[in-house]
Design a protein around this motif. Structure first.
Motif, mmCIF file in Angstrom:
data_model
loop_
_atom_site.group_PDB
_atom_site.id
_atom_site.type_symbol
_atom_site.label_atom_id
_atom_site.label_comp_id
_atom_site.label_asym_id
_atom_site.label_seq_id
_atom_site.Cartn_x
_atom_site.Cartn_y
_atom_site.Cartn_z
ATOM 1 N N PHE A 84 0.832 -1.209 0.000
ATOM 2 C CA PHE A 84 0.000 0.000 0.000
ATOM 3 C C PHE A 84 0.865 1.257 0.000
ATOM 4 N N ARG A 112 -0.292 5.204 -1.638
ATOM 5 C CA ARG A 112 -1.203 5.874 -2.555
ATOM 6 C C ARG A 112 -0.478 6.538 -3.724
ATOM 7 N N SER A 143 -4.377 4.306 -4.946
ATOM 8 C CA SER A 143 -5.505 5.129 -4.505
ATOM 9 C C SER A 143 -5.918 4.717 -3.104
ATOM 10 N N LYS A 144 -6.850 5.469 -2.559
ATOM 11 C CA LYS A 144 -7.385 5.159 -1.227
ATOM 12 C C LYS A 144 -8.894 5.320 -1.348
ATOM 13 N N ASN A 145 -9.596 4.198 -1.315
ATOM 14 C CA ASN A 145 -11.049 4.255 -1.518
ATOM 15 C C ASN A 145 -11.681 3.019 -0.861
ATOM 16 N N THR A 173 -9.588 -0.183 -1.470
ATOM 17 C CA THR A 173 -8.369 -0.393 -0.685
ATOM 18 C C THR A 173 -8.721 -0.662 0.782
ATOM 19 N N LEU A 174 -9.853 -0.120 1.244
ATOM 20 C CA LEU A 174 -10.267 -0.418 2.627
ATOM 21 C C LEU A 174 -10.564 -1.925 2.773
ATOM 22 N N ASP A 229 0.402 8.277 5.740
ATOM 23 C CA ASP A 229 -0.900 8.038 5.124
ATOM 24 C C ASP A 229 -1.349 6.583 5.373
ATOM 25 N N VAL A 230 -0.418 5.648 5.172
ATOM 26 C CA VAL A 230 -0.739 4.230 5.397
ATOM 27 C C VAL A 230 -1.018 3.999 6.876
ATOM 28 N N SER A 256 -4.449 5.119 7.923
ATOM 29 C CA SER A 256 -5.505 4.207 7.437
ATOM 30 C C SER A 256 -5.560 2.948 8.300
#
Ligand code: ATP
Ligand code: MG
Length: 279
Positions: A8, A10, A146-148, A151-152, A178-179, A182
């Motif tokens: 992961f 982004r 991406s993060k959406n 990816t969740l 960022d990772v 999340s």
């Protein structure tokens, strides 16, 4: 019991797909059972492995009859029937003799329209991957940049996240934060059933001969404990990387002595040792 690992970050183009392909291949050379799930609608990993096979690709287009990860998520295809087995053979000098070595990698292909699939159930992917832990030592999910919602669901399914990053600028630190945020969002949410944790960040395309990268690496090493930085990094290695894509073969098969192949093998061993140490 196998583990699910996702790559992961982004930021695009940092070497995520290349890392998944070559870590999976290196672990397969070490006799581990590996599966790569292409979780990116760019279908880069799928094209890497199958792009030269007319049974799967017509030019850059995946043939319509190929069963994909999206079909499995939607319940339109059986998981095991959708997995494609790739077999590479190479020769290695072992105990003064050349021996034939087999490298077996399984692939669950992506499709270009997979982003259209309904992914409102955050366990949609975990339900699939949990059952694979009895079949494989390592399952890699190649994340999109991406993060959406997609990816969740991947994060919830993963045991470990590796963070491929480029060295020498603040992007790697930002990518890590960022990772981390999340993952913390998932870890602190009692309603989400997930084991996900960061295994570590590593640098791809590392140029030790460039002073700014050397300095950035030294700085990163100082904050290693805070950041979970792996010890092994992958050197920039242009020609073998291009050859590998042209031949549709992982580096350990087509350029085993190249810098990047050697580094990916060392990184695979470090990851394997770290994970076995945690079990
Ligand atoms: N060690 C390396 N040496 C030289 N080039 C590399 C190396 N690793 C990756 N590359 C190149 O960097 C580019 C991006 O790699 P890759 O596609 O793996 O990135 P990515 O993070 O998966 O991209 P995306 O975010 O679009 O999914 C590719 O052209 C790849 O060949
Ligand atoms: Mg990619």
């Amino acid at each position: 019991m196998g583990v699910i690992i996702g790559d992961f970050n982004r930021k695009g183009g940092v070497g995520k797909t290349h890392s998944v392909i070559n870590l999976a291949a290196s672990l397969a050379m070490l006799k581990k059972k590996v599966l790569v799930i292409d979780g990116d609608s760019q279908v880069n990993a799928t094209y890497f492995f199958l792009g030269n096979d007319e049974e799967f690709f017509d030019g850059a287009d995946l043939n319509e009859n190929v069963k994909t990860f999206a079909d499995v998520i939607e319940g339109n295809a059986d998981l095991m029937d959708s997995i494609v087995r790739l077999q590479y053979t190479t020769k290695r000098l072992l105990k003064k003799h050349f021996s034939k070595i087999e490298c077996v990698i399984d692939l669950l292909p992506a499709s270009k329209d997979m982003d259209l699939v309904d992914i409102s159930d955050i366990y949609a992917v975990k339900k699939i991957t949990d059952g694979l832990k009895d079949e494989y030592d390592y399952v890699f999910i190649d994340f999109p940049p991406s993060k959406n919602d997609y990816t969740l669901t991947y994060l919830v399914a993963c045991d470990y996240i590796i963070i491929p990053a480029e060295c020498g600028n603040d992007d790697s630190i930002m990518g890590y934060s960022d990772v981390l945020s999340s993952i913390e969002d998932i870890q602190i949410n009692d309603e989400i059933d997930s084991n996900v944790d960061i295994l570590g960040m590593f640098f791809t395309k590392f140029m030790s001969y460039k002073n700014d990268q050397k300095e950035a690496m030294e700085e990163s090493m100082k904050v290693k404990e805070d950041m979970k930085l792996l010890d092994t990094h992958v050197r920039f290695d242009y020609k073998p990387t291009v050859d590998s894509k042209d031949k549709h073969e992982p580096l350990c098969i087509c350029a085993a002595k190249s810098k990047a192949a050697v580094d990916y093998m060392a990184l695979a061993k470090e990851i394997d040792k770290t994970i076995r140490g945690k079990k």
